[in-house]
Scaffold this active site. Sequence first.
Site, PDB file in Angstrom:
ATOM      1  N   PHE A 147       0.835  -1.553   0.159  1.00 45.51           N
ATOM      2  CA  PHE A 147      -0.384  -0.306   0.196  1.00 45.51           C
ATOM      3  C   PHE A 147       1.192   1.533  -0.041  1.00 45.51           C
ATOM      4  O   PHE A 147       1.752   1.412   0.982  1.00 45.51           O
ATOM      5  CB  PHE A 147      -0.788  -0.353   1.402  1.00 45.51           C
ATOM      6  CG  PHE A 147      -1.748   0.772   0.417  1.00 45.51           C
ATOM      7  CD1 PHE A 147      -3.114   1.508   0.267  1.00 45.51           C
ATOM      8  CD2 PHE A 147      -1.639   2.527   1.387  1.00 45.51           C
ATOM      9  CE1 PHE A 147      -3.543   2.336   0.241  1.00 45.51           C
ATOM     10  CE2 PHE A 147      -2.526   3.497   1.524  1.00 45.51           C
ATOM     11  CZ  PHE A 147      -3.274   3.205   0.698  1.00 45.51           C
ATOM     12  N   ASP A 232       9.260   3.265   2.232  1.00 47.21           N
ATOM     13  CA  ASP A 232       8.299   4.095   2.830  1.00 47.21           C
ATOM     14  C   ASP A 232       7.881   3.434   3.821  1.00 47.21           C
ATOM     15  O   ASP A 232       7.904   2.834   3.995  1.00 47.21           O
ATOM     16  CB  ASP A 232       7.162   3.103   1.488  1.00 47.21           C
ATOM     17  CG  ASP A 232       5.760   3.963   1.632  1.00 47.21           C
ATOM     18  OD1 ASP A 232       5.996   5.121   2.735  1.00 47.21           O
ATOM     19  OD2 ASP A 232       5.028   3.524   0.977  1.00 47.21           O
ATOM     20  N   LYS A 261       2.819  10.896   6.795  1.00 40.70           N
ATOM     21  CA  LYS A 261       1.639  10.881   8.870  1.00 40.70           C
ATOM     22  C   LYS A 261       2.053  11.156   9.245  1.00 40.70           C
ATOM     23  O   LYS A 261       1.770  12.243   9.811  1.00 40.70           O
ATOM     24  CB  LYS A 261       1.533   9.238   8.745  1.00 40.70           C
ATOM     25  CG  LYS A 261       0.762   8.370   7.197  1.00 40.70           C
ATOM     26  CD  LYS A 261      -0.062   7.450   7.708  1.00 40.70           C
ATOM     27  CE  LYS A 261      -0.954   7.291   6.829  1.00 40.70           C
ATOM     28  NZ  LYS A 261      -0.719   5.978   5.617  1.00 40.70           N
TER      29      LYS A 261
HETATM   30  C1  LIG Z   1      -0.695   5.634   4.354  1.00 38.20           C
HETATM   31  C2  LIG Z   1       0.432   5.410   3.398  1.00 38.20           C
HETATM   32  C3  LIG Z   1       0.685   5.766   2.385  1.00 38.20           C
HETATM   33  C4  LIG Z   1      -0.693   7.324   1.733  1.00 38.20           C
HETATM   34  O1  LIG Z   1      -0.146   7.896   2.680  1.00 38.20           O
HETATM   35  P1  LIG Z   1      -1.685   9.142   2.010  1.00 38.20           P
HETATM   36  O2  LIG Z   1      -1.394  10.462   2.776  1.00 38.20           O
HETATM   37  O3  LIG Z   1      -2.571   8.963   2.498  1.00 38.20           O
HETATM   38  O4  LIG Z   1      -1.359   9.947   0.383  1.00 38.20           O
HETATM   39  C5  LIG Z   1       1.440   5.665   1.462  1.00 38.20           C
HETATM   40  N1  LIG Z   1       2.305   4.228   1.816  1.00 38.20           N
HETATM   41  C6  LIG Z   1       1.746   4.027   3.253  1.00 38.20           C
HETATM   42  C7  LIG Z   1       2.926   2.616   3.825  1.00 38.20           C
HETATM   43  C8  LIG Z   1       1.250   4.267   4.084  1.00 38.20           C
HETATM   44  O5  LIG Z   1       1.032   3.581   5.182  1.00 38.20           O
END
Ligand SMILES: *Cc1c(COP(=O)(O)O)cnc(C)c1O
Length: 406
Positions: A147, A232, A261
């Site tokens: 994700f 990420d 985040k």
């Molecule tokens: C939440 C998340 C995203 C996307 O972040 P948004 O601010 O919702 O666009 C990307 N990578 C990971 C691992 C995430 O948990």
Amino acid sequence: MTRPPGAELTAAELARADEHSAHNYDPLPVVLESAFGVWARGIDGVEYLDMLAGYSALNFGHRHPRLVAAAQRQLERLTLTSRAFQHSVFADFCEAVGRLCRKDAVLPMNTGAEAVETALKLARKWGYDVKGVPPDSAEIITFADNFHGRTIAIVGFSTDDEARGGFGPFPPGFRTVPYGDAAAVAAAITPNTVGVLVEPIQGEAGVRVPPDGFLASIRALCDEHGMLMIADEIQSGLGRTGHTFACDHEKVVPDVYVLGKALGGGIVPVSAVAADWSVMGVIGPGQHGSTFGGNPLACAVATEVVGMVESGEFQSRSRELGSHLHALLAELPGVGEVRGRGLWAGVDLPAGGPSARTVCERLLGRRVLAKDAHEGTIRLAPPLVIERREITWAVEQLADSLQSSE
Ligand SMILES: *Cc1c(COP(=O)(O)O)cnc(C)c1O
């Protein structure tokens, strides 16, 4: 179940939202109106313990006084300039994030998805300019069940039919291999591979921790084949797992960090990509940007966030309280596998029993906010300011929710 006072109010408000908003979410039936620390209050007058923390956007809890003060100071001075002009908190922010990541340079964006897109563009451009990959043929390796956000490029390499179905055509240039399988990564490498995009722990997939040595293997493959390791750390970073970054558990340093985040302190969306000049240097004026990226309010809050992370306090809380959480979960009857690190857990429910969604609804009735990750997994990721007794209480509520149908 007896309806708690204020339930009618909640039902009416949910119906109103349903009437006027796109239905791209299916929220639990609660309407929050205020919060502090780990507790959030609904319009029903009920205080709920937040065991989701905005998917780790609220690592420091709701409205942390240091972060609110930083935001308020900045609100009184300067909130937006666009990147057409420099502002007085920009250098502070970039220096702080760079220092935290031990990288030369930082590119600020707003949301996580934008930062991931930024990292992908950076890897492609690096591939052409530095590695010498022929034009328009760069490849990036990604993992099944990933994700990384919701843009067209990102959902294009998702393996979740719900996330990608109906949104094609998708940009080419991605190869997806099973998560945790370093041999599959090695087999997918071609002379045109410019990078590997990896979540050090897969959050949305149900808090899946890769086998020991997986991240180190990716690091070694990237070194050997001249590819960028892109971590990420949007959900896993900034203290969540008991270290600053989840990559730290394997003492692995990626070429590119992607943050988001919690970087915004639960106040504003802030994301960033950090890399050394050998990589970041490929981006010049006009080649990438964002009107809101690196705005003064975002920079002020995120700089304070970095200061808090640098104290190490939140990492130790996550480590110590995380072992308490995982010890309790290991004793919990009626659950399957429990995964995670620090104050982050994915709890699998046995097939044939209630769905994770149903258990989350029961938890809500017991004043605990939690969220399912897919059908069979409950995800727990409380703010790192949670107290030991609150964790104990939350797990008791989970035990009760698994046992009784109320
Ligand atoms: C939440 C998340 C995203 C996307 O972040 P948004 O601010 O919702 O666009 C990307 N990578 C990971 C691992 C995430 O948990």
